[in-house]
Write a protein that holds these residues in place. Structure first.
Motif, PDB file in Angstrom:
ATOM      1  N   TRP A   3       0.829  -1.212   0.000  1.00 18.86           N
ATOM      2  CA  TRP A   3       0.000   0.000   0.000  1.00 18.86           C
ATOM      3  C   TRP A   3       0.859   1.255   0.000  1.00 18.86           C
ATOM      4  CZ3 TRP A   3      -4.451  -0.811  -1.837  1.00 18.86           C
ATOM      5  CH2 TRP A   3      -5.050  -2.065  -1.656  1.00 18.86           C
ATOM      6  N   ILE A   4       2.022   1.184   0.578  1.00 23.59           N
ATOM      7  CA  ILE A   4       2.948   2.325   0.514  1.00 23.59           C
ATOM      8  C   ILE A   4       3.423   2.499  -0.927  1.00 23.59           C
ATOM      9  CG2 ILE A   4       5.222   3.176   1.236  1.00 23.59           C
ATOM     10  CD1 ILE A   4       4.653   1.783   3.968  1.00 23.59           C
ATOM     11  N   TYR A   5       3.720   1.387  -1.603  1.00 27.34           N
ATOM     12  CA  TYR A   5       4.117   1.462  -3.012  1.00 27.34           C
ATOM     13  C   TYR A   5       2.988   2.032  -3.873  1.00 27.34           C
ATOM     14  CZ  TYR A   5       8.233  -1.459  -2.015  1.00 27.34           C
ATOM     15  OH  TYR A   5       9.415  -1.946  -1.540  1.00 27.34           O
ATOM     16  N   ILE A  53      -0.175  -7.578  -4.283  1.00 21.87           N
ATOM     17  CA  ILE A  53      -1.628  -7.500  -4.121  1.00 21.87           C
ATOM     18  C   ILE A  53      -2.322  -7.810  -5.440  1.00 21.87           C
ATOM     19  CG2 ILE A  53      -1.564  -5.858  -2.207  1.00 21.87           C
ATOM     20  CD1 ILE A  53      -2.201  -3.640  -4.174  1.00 21.87           C
ATOM     21  N   ASP A  54      -3.627  -8.025  -5.360  1.00 25.66           N
ATOM     22  CA  ASP A  54      -4.419  -8.324  -6.551  1.00 25.66           C
ATOM     23  C   ASP A  54      -4.371  -7.162  -7.535  1.00 25.66           C
ATOM     24  OD1 ASP A  54      -5.183 -10.687  -5.325  1.00 25.66           O
ATOM     25  OD2 ASP A  54      -7.095  -9.868  -4.611  1.00 25.66           O
ATOM     26  N   ILE A  55      -4.314  -7.489  -8.812  1.00 29.07           N
ATOM     27  CA  ILE A  55      -4.204  -6.461  -9.837  1.00 29.07           C
ATOM     28  C   ILE A  55      -5.443  -5.568  -9.896  1.00 29.07           C
ATOM     29  CG2 ILE A  55      -5.016  -7.936 -11.712  1.00 29.07           C
ATOM     30  CD1 ILE A  55      -3.009  -6.434 -13.540  1.00 29.07           C
ATOM     31  N   GLY A  56      -6.620  -6.145  -9.766  1.00 24.62           N
ATOM     32  CA  GLY A  56      -7.843  -5.353  -9.853  1.00 24.62           C
ATOM     33  C   GLY A  56      -7.932  -4.313  -8.752  1.00 24.62           C
ATOM     34  N   ALA A  60      -7.308  -0.240  -9.320  1.00 28.16           N
ATOM     35  CA  ALA A  60      -8.412   0.656  -8.968  1.00 28.16           C
ATOM     36  C   ALA A  60      -7.973   1.692  -7.938  1.00 28.16           C
ATOM     37  CB  ALA A  60      -9.591  -0.154  -8.439  1.00 28.16           C
ATOM     38  N   VAL A  61      -7.231   1.267  -6.937  1.00 27.36           N
ATOM     39  CA  VAL A  61      -6.765   2.207  -5.912  1.00 27.36           C
ATOM     40  C   VAL A  61      -5.739   3.167  -6.508  1.00 27.36           C
ATOM     41  CG1 VAL A  61      -5.543   2.404  -3.714  1.00 27.36           C
ATOM     42  CG2 VAL A  61      -7.309   0.668  -3.998  1.00 27.36           C
ATOM     43  N   PHE A  62      -4.804   2.647  -7.281  1.00 27.83           N
ATOM     44  CA  PHE A  62      -3.769   3.466  -7.919  1.00 27.83           C
ATOM     45  C   PHE A  62      -4.384   4.562  -8.786  1.00 27.83           C
ATOM     46  CE2 PHE A  62      -1.034   3.928 -11.764  1.00 27.83           C
ATOM     47  CZ  PHE A  62       0.117   4.426 -11.184  1.00 27.83           C
ATOM     48  N   ASN A 104      -9.708  -5.691   0.869  1.00 23.42           N
ATOM     49  CA  ASN A 104      -8.688  -6.555   0.286  1.00 23.42           C
ATOM     50  C   ASN A 104      -7.774  -7.172   1.342  1.00 23.42           C
ATOM     51  OD1 ASN A 104      -7.493  -7.618  -2.139  1.00 23.42           O
ATOM     52  ND2 ASN A 104      -5.714  -6.388  -1.646  1.00 23.42           N
ATOM     53  N   GLY A 105      -7.945  -6.852   2.608  1.00 23.02           N
ATOM     54  CA  GLY A 105      -7.013  -7.267   3.656  1.00 23.02           C
ATOM     55  C   GLY A 105      -6.771  -8.761   3.746  1.00 23.02           C
ATOM     56  N   SER A 106      -7.795  -9.591   3.506  1.00 19.36           N
ATOM     57  CA  SER A 106      -7.610 -11.026   3.686  1.00 19.36           C
ATOM     58  C   SER A 106      -6.828 -11.682   2.572  1.00 19.36           C
ATOM     59  CB  SER A 106      -8.981 -11.709   3.806  1.00 19.36           C
ATOM     60  OG  SER A 106      -9.704 -11.521   2.619  1.00 19.36           O
ATOM     61  N   SER A 107      -6.782 -11.092   1.383  1.00 25.05           N
ATOM     62  CA  SER A 107      -6.072 -11.725   0.281  1.00 25.05           C
ATOM     63  C   SER A 107      -4.694 -11.148   0.026  1.00 25.05           C
ATOM     64  CB  SER A 107      -6.902 -11.620  -1.003  1.00 25.05           C
ATOM     65  OG  SER A 107      -7.010 -10.271  -1.382  1.00 25.05           O
TER      66      SER A 107
END
Length: 113
Positions: A3-5, A53-56, A60-62, A104-107
Motif C-alpha cells: 500500500w505504501i508502493y 496485491i491483486d491487480i484489480g 483501482a486504488v492506484f 482486500n485485507g484477507s487476500s
C-alpha cells in the motif's frame, strides 16, 4: 508495504498528469522531462505493489488516488472548473478507494522486500 508502493506510485501519477498539462504538449523541456521521469517512477512503484496485491484492487486504488489528486490539484491550482457536484463525486471516489483497501485485507500477501 504494497500500500505504501501504491501510494507513492499514485503521487507520481498525479505528478505526471499535472506535468502533461504544464509541458504544453511536450514543448516545454523542463516539464516534459519531469513528466517522463514521473511516469517511470510511478510505474516502478505500481509494478512493485502488484507483485504483492491483486491487480484489480491495486489498479483501482492506484488510478483512483491519481484521478482524485489530479482533479483536486487542477481545481485548486490550475483553474479547472469545480463545484458541489464534482466534489461530491470525488468524495464518492475516495470512499470507494478506502473501501477497496479495507476489503482486500484477507487476500493480501505478506511478502517482504
Amino acid at each position: 508495504m504494497a500500500w505504501i508502493y501504491i501510494l507513492l506510485g499514485a503521487v507520481f501519477e498525479i505528478g505526471w498528469a499535472i506535468g502533461l498539462k504544464l509541458s504544453e504538449g511536450f514543448t516545454d523541456p523542463f516539464f516534459s522531462a519531469l513528466t517522463v521521469v514521473s511516469i517511470g517512477i510511478s510505474f516502478y512503484f505500481f509494478t512493485k505493489a502488484l507483485s504483492m496485491i491483486d491487480i484489480g484492487t491495486g489498479y483501482a486504488v492506484f488510478t483512483g488516488i491519481g484521478a482524485t489528486g489530479t482533479a483536486l490539484i487542477g481545481m485548486m491550482f490550475l483553474g479547472d472548473s469545480g463545484g458541489a457536484g464534482k466534489l461530491f463525486f470525488i468524495g464518492l471516489l475516495i470512499i470507494g478507494i478506502i473501501g477497496l483497501k479495507f476489503s482486500n485485507g484477507s487476500s493480501e500477501e505478506t511478502q517482504t522486500e
